[in-house]
Design a protein around this motif. Structure first.
Motif, PDB file in Angstrom:
ATOM      1  N   ILE A 170      25.064  50.210  66.244  1.00  0.00           N
ATOM      2  CA  ILE A 170      24.861  48.920  66.898  1.00  0.00           C
ATOM      3  C   ILE A 170      26.195  48.316  67.351  1.00  0.00           C
ATOM      4  CG2 ILE A 170      24.102  46.539  66.528  1.00  0.00           C
ATOM      5  CD1 ILE A 170      21.971  47.721  64.599  1.00  0.00           C
ATOM      6  N   LYS A 171      27.173  48.352  66.458  1.00  0.00           N
ATOM      7  CA  LYS A 171      28.482  47.767  66.773  1.00  0.00           C
ATOM      8  C   LYS A 171      29.192  48.539  67.865  1.00  0.00           C
ATOM      9  CE  LYS A 171      32.927  46.577  64.644  1.00  0.00           C
ATOM     10  NZ  LYS A 171      33.735  46.603  63.397  1.00  0.00           N
ATOM     11  N   ASP A 172      29.201  49.865  67.756  1.00  0.00           N
ATOM     12  CA  ASP A 172      29.937  50.701  68.712  1.00  0.00           C
ATOM     13  C   ASP A 172      29.391  50.572  70.131  1.00  0.00           C
ATOM     14  OD1 ASP A 172      31.460  51.548  66.607  1.00  0.00           O
ATOM     15  OD2 ASP A 172      30.527  53.525  66.431  1.00  0.00           O
ATOM     16  N   ASN A 173      28.112  50.224  70.251  1.00  0.00           N
ATOM     17  CA  ASN A 173      27.503  50.096  71.570  1.00  0.00           C
ATOM     18  C   ASN A 173      27.369  48.648  72.035  1.00  0.00           C
ATOM     19  OD1 ASN A 173      26.489  52.939  72.521  1.00  0.00           O
ATOM     20  ND2 ASN A 173      26.109  52.845  70.298  1.00  0.00           N
ATOM     21  N   GLY A 174      27.927  47.737  71.243  1.00  0.00           N
ATOM     22  CA  GLY A 174      28.008  46.342  71.653  1.00  0.00           C
ATOM     23  C   GLY A 174      26.705  45.580  71.629  1.00  0.00           C
ATOM     24  N   PHE A 175      25.798  45.984  70.725  1.00  0.00           N
ATOM     25  CA  PHE A 175      24.495  45.337  70.659  1.00  0.00           C
ATOM     26  C   PHE A 175      24.431  44.278  69.556  1.00  0.00           C
ATOM     27  CE2 PHE A 175      23.244  49.057  73.094  1.00  0.00           C
ATOM     28  CZ  PHE A 175      22.327  48.519  73.978  1.00  0.00           C
ATOM     29  N   GLY A 217      17.429  49.351  72.567  1.00  0.00           N
ATOM     30  CA  GLY A 217      18.148  48.194  73.086  1.00  0.00           C
ATOM     31  C   GLY A 217      18.001  48.004  74.587  1.00  0.00           C
ATOM     32  N   ASP A 218      18.212  46.778  75.016  1.00  0.00           N
ATOM     33  CA  ASP A 218      18.240  46.430  76.434  1.00  0.00           C
ATOM     34  C   ASP A 218      19.700  46.387  76.867  1.00  0.00           C
ATOM     35  OD1 ASP A 218      17.623  45.449  78.990  1.00  0.00           O
ATOM     36  OD2 ASP A 218      17.878  43.385  78.296  1.00  0.00           O
ATOM     37  N   MET A 266      17.755  51.244  79.483  1.00  0.00           N
ATOM     38  CA  MET A 266      17.297  51.153  78.094  1.00  0.00           C
ATOM     39  C   MET A 266      18.143  52.067  77.216  1.00  0.00           C
ATOM     40  SD  MET A 266      13.447  51.664  76.528  1.00  0.00           S
ATOM     41  CE  MET A 266      13.279  53.363  77.032  1.00  0.00           C
ATOM     42  N   PHE A 267      18.592  51.516  76.118  1.00  0.00           N
ATOM     43  CA  PHE A 267      19.364  52.284  75.134  1.00  0.00           C
ATOM     44  C   PHE A 267      18.418  52.772  74.049  1.00  0.00           C
ATOM     45  CE2 PHE A 267      21.527  52.526  71.045  1.00  0.00           C
ATOM     46  CZ  PHE A 267      22.655  53.268  71.344  1.00  0.00           C
ATOM     47  N   LEU A 268      18.558  54.055  73.674  1.00  0.00           N
ATOM     48  CA  LEU A 268      17.730  54.603  72.601  1.00  0.00           C
ATOM     49  C   LEU A 268      18.542  55.619  71.817  1.00  0.00           C
ATOM     50  CD1 LEU A 268      14.994  54.819  71.181  1.00  0.00           C
ATOM     51  CD2 LEU A 268      14.358  56.576  72.846  1.00  0.00           C
ATOM     52  N   LYS A 311      21.981  43.272  75.907  1.00  0.00           N
ATOM     53  CA  LYS A 311      22.587  43.769  74.662  1.00  0.00           C
ATOM     54  C   LYS A 311      21.826  43.326  73.413  1.00  0.00           C
ATOM     55  CE  LYS A 311      25.825  46.366  76.239  1.00  0.00           C
ATOM     56  NZ  LYS A 311      25.792  47.828  75.972  1.00  0.00           N
ATOM     57  N   LYS A 312      20.529  43.100  73.580  1.00  0.00           N
ATOM     58  CA  LYS A 312      19.657  42.832  72.450  1.00  0.00           C
ATOM     59  C   LYS A 312      19.036  44.155  71.990  1.00  0.00           C
ATOM     60  CE  LYS A 312      19.942  38.277  72.616  1.00  0.00           C
ATOM     61  NZ  LYS A 312      20.498  37.468  71.497  1.00  0.00           N
ATOM     62  N   CYS A 313      18.916  44.341  70.669  1.00  0.00           N
ATOM     63  CA  CYS A 313      18.338  45.588  70.180  1.00  0.00           C
ATOM     64  C   CYS A 313      17.413  45.336  68.998  1.00  0.00           C
ATOM     65  CB  CYS A 313      19.420  46.599  69.813  1.00  0.00           C
ATOM     66  SG  CYS A 313      20.239  46.337  68.222  1.00  0.00           S
TER      67      CYS A 313
END
Length: 203
Positions: A42-47, A19-20, A1-3, A24-26
Motif C-alpha cells: 500500500i505504501k510503496d504504491n502511494g495508496f 485500488g483506484d 485499476m490497481f490490483l 489512490k483509494k484502496c
C-alpha cells in the motif's frame, strides 16, 4: 485499476489489494496474514486504505484484520449474515489456529449493495453456502469469489453454517455471469466463468 495479490498467512489465502489509480483509494480483501507485506504494498504504491472487505469470516481470511484496522483505521465490511461467524472464535475456527480472533465489522452489507472506492464500484453478491454470509465482489470484469468458487471446485460445506444445497444455488447464480468474467478465488489460481462452466463439475 490497481490490483495486487498477496498469498497471505500460513494457509495461503489470496489476499487482494484493489485500488483506484486516480484517487489512490484502496481496499484490502481478506487479509489472512502477511501484515507487513500488505502495508508495504500500500505504501510503496502511494495508496490510502479505506476498506477491509471480508468475503467471509473464517480464521484463515481474517488473521491480520485487527492489526490492519489498528494501523490504518480502515472500515471493516462484511455481509450481515456473517456476524455470528466473525464474533465467535469457535465459529470462525480461530481458536484452533493458535489464537482466538473475534471481530465486529464497522458496516454489515446486503446483497446487491454497491461500495464506492474512489472511481471504482464494488458490487456485493451474496453467495451463501460455505458460510451463511459469504459474498463475491464484482468490479468491472473481475469477480472475487472468496471460498465460494475455486478453479475446478467449490468451498467446503461441513463447517459451522455451511450448507451444500445452498452453495450449489450460489454457484448457479454465478453461472449467469458473462463467460469472460475473470474469477479471482480465495485460494489457488485464477479462472474465468466460462472455463468453470465447461470444466467445473459443480457448475
Amino acid at each position: 485499476m490497481f490490483l495486487q495479490k498477496i498469498v497471505a498467512g500460513v494457509y495461503g489465502v489470496n489476499c487482494y489489494i484493489l485500488g483506484d489509480d486516480e484517487t489512490k483509494k484502496c481496499a484490502v480483501l481478506d487479509p489472512g496474514g502477511s501484515l507487513d507485506e500488505i502495508l508495504d504494498t500500500i505504501k510503496d504504491n502511494g495508496f490510502e486504505i479505506d476498506y477491509i472487505i471480508l468475503t467471509h469470516g473464517h480464521a484463515d481470511h481474517i488473521g491480520a484484520v485487527k492489526d490492519l484496522k489498528e494501523k490504518t483505521n480502515a472500515k471493516i465490511l462484511a455481509h450481515e449474515e456473517e456476524k455470528f461467524i466473525l464474533n465467535s472464535s469457535e465459529n470462525n475456527l480461530s481458536y484452533m489456529m493458535g489464537g482466538a480472533v473475534e471481530i465486529e465489522a464497522d458496516e454489515y452489507l446486503k446483497d446487491g449493495q454497491t461500495i464506492k472506492l474512489g472511481n471504482l464500484e464494488l458490487k456485493i453478491i451474496h453467495t451463501p453456502g460455505h458460510t451463511p454470509g459469504c459474498v463475491c465482489i464484482k468490479v468491472d470484469d473481475i469477480l472475487f469469489t472468496g471460498d465460494t468458487l475455486f478453479a475446478g471446485s467449490i468451498g467446503r460445506t461441513d463447517l459451522v453454517g455451511g450448507n451444500y444445497d445452498t452453495i450449489l444455488s450460489s454457484i448457479k447464480k454465478l453461472s449467469n455471469f458473462n463467460d469472460e468474467l475473470k474469477v479471482l478465488p480465495g485460494h489457488g489460481p485464477a479462472s474465468k466463468i466460462g472455463i468453470e462452466k465447461s470444466k467445473n463439475p459443480f457448475m
